[in-house]
Write an enzyme that holds these catalytic residues in place. Sequence first.
Site, short mmCIF file in Angstrom:
data_model
loop_
_atom_site.label_atom_id
_atom_site.label_comp_id
_atom_site.label_asym_id
_atom_site.label_seq_id
_atom_site.Cartn_x
_atom_site.Cartn_y
_atom_site.Cartn_z
N GLY A 1 0.85 -1.31 -0.17
CA GLY A 1 -0.03 0.09 -0.12
C GLY A 1 0.79 1.34 -0.09
O GLY A 1 2.05 1.17 0.45
N CYS A 2 0.25 2.43 -0.30
CA CYS A 2 1.07 3.54 -0.49
C CYS A 2 1.32 4.18 0.92
O CYS A 2 2.54 4.38 0.99
CB CYS A 2 0.31 4.47 -1.29
SG CYS A 2 -1.51 4.99 -0.67
N PHE A 3 0.45 4.41 1.78
CA PHE A 3 0.99 4.86 3.08
C PHE A 3 1.89 3.76 3.77
O PHE A 3 3.12 4.18 4.11
CB PHE A 3 -0.27 4.67 4.11
CG PHE A 3 -0.78 6.24 4.19
CD1 PHE A 3 0.03 7.30 4.40
CD2 PHE A 3 -2.07 6.47 4.05
CE1 PHE A 3 -0.56 8.72 4.50
CE2 PHE A 3 -2.76 7.85 4.31
CZ PHE A 3 -2.02 8.57 4.53
N ALA A 4 1.74 2.32 3.50
CA ALA A 4 2.45 1.64 4.12
C ALA A 4 3.81 1.53 3.56
O ALA A 4 4.89 1.58 4.34
CB ALA A 4 2.00 0.01 3.78
#
Length: 328
Positions: free
Chosen positions: A137-140
């Site tokens: 994921g992007c935030f991750a």
Amino acid sequence: MNSKINIGIIGAAGYTGGELLRILIHHPHVAITFAHSKSQAGKPVYATHTDLLGDTDLHFSGESTQELLQLTNLNAIFLCSGHGESQKFLAQHDLPAGLKVIDLSTDFRDESGEFVYGLPELQRDRIIEADRIANPGCFATSIELALLPLAQSQQLTSDVHISAITGSTGAGQALSPTTHFSWRNNNMSIYKAFTHQHLKEIRMSWTLLHPGFDGAIHFVPYRGDFTRGIMANVYTPYSGTLEEAKAMYQHYYAQHPFTHVSEAPIDLKQVVNTNKCLLHLDVHQGQLLVTSIIDNLTKGASGQAVQNMNLLFGLPEDAGLRLKAPSF
């Protein structure tokens, strides 16, 4: 590699599908066999992704995906449909032997089944040997990269606090009250505080390097009034000096082409439209603060998916991914 890699994209009309097309059209080792879209079937790709006018005459495929999968010499597919759709797709289709799968949804990020979590800075060797990749994921991605070196050195020993902001493209292409221009412009808001869906994969990544990590992860995400990019400010107790922290981070990322430690403070324009992650470190009153910035659609999604594809097929990791930031 002499021959082209034949790839297909499922869900090619959305943001991540569009970013894949922009990168792969100019990738020196790739041929796009099809770009599938139920909603845009039969239309030129540039009718939806209007910036691609003049770059490609490719049309969106709308025919049976099972027929598309049986096309001669298809080597890899990217799954860019909504969360939950990848599981359905794989359950409903008979994939050709040897076909590589790179999934950009949340469906397999727990490494269920045959999927390997595709964060190259964490497990590049496993990715190289894999057949199916769960793209992070992007935030991750931004948050994990902020503390991987600390986890590897077994210094991730307490709670972690995160404040991070993302652009409007992080919410996907479908309209909603919080993505409407009139609401988002000149505005900010918090959402999914302490409950964000990326928390599970963040903890999984850190514990792969530091199995004893059991601290809380306090994550407060913000919606920003810009289109692309993520800035994450991550801090946790740390007993070393700033010089020791910089040396640790520079050593960890020395062999990774896209993640870099900056001596100077960083800003989003340095990474927008690129596959880079930039990190800036500070130590203050026993806390290590790491600022981490990425483009949510490239390093946080489609760029990282291409990075994984390069690794799967034995290509240079940065092939097709030396992209230019806007700078100003």
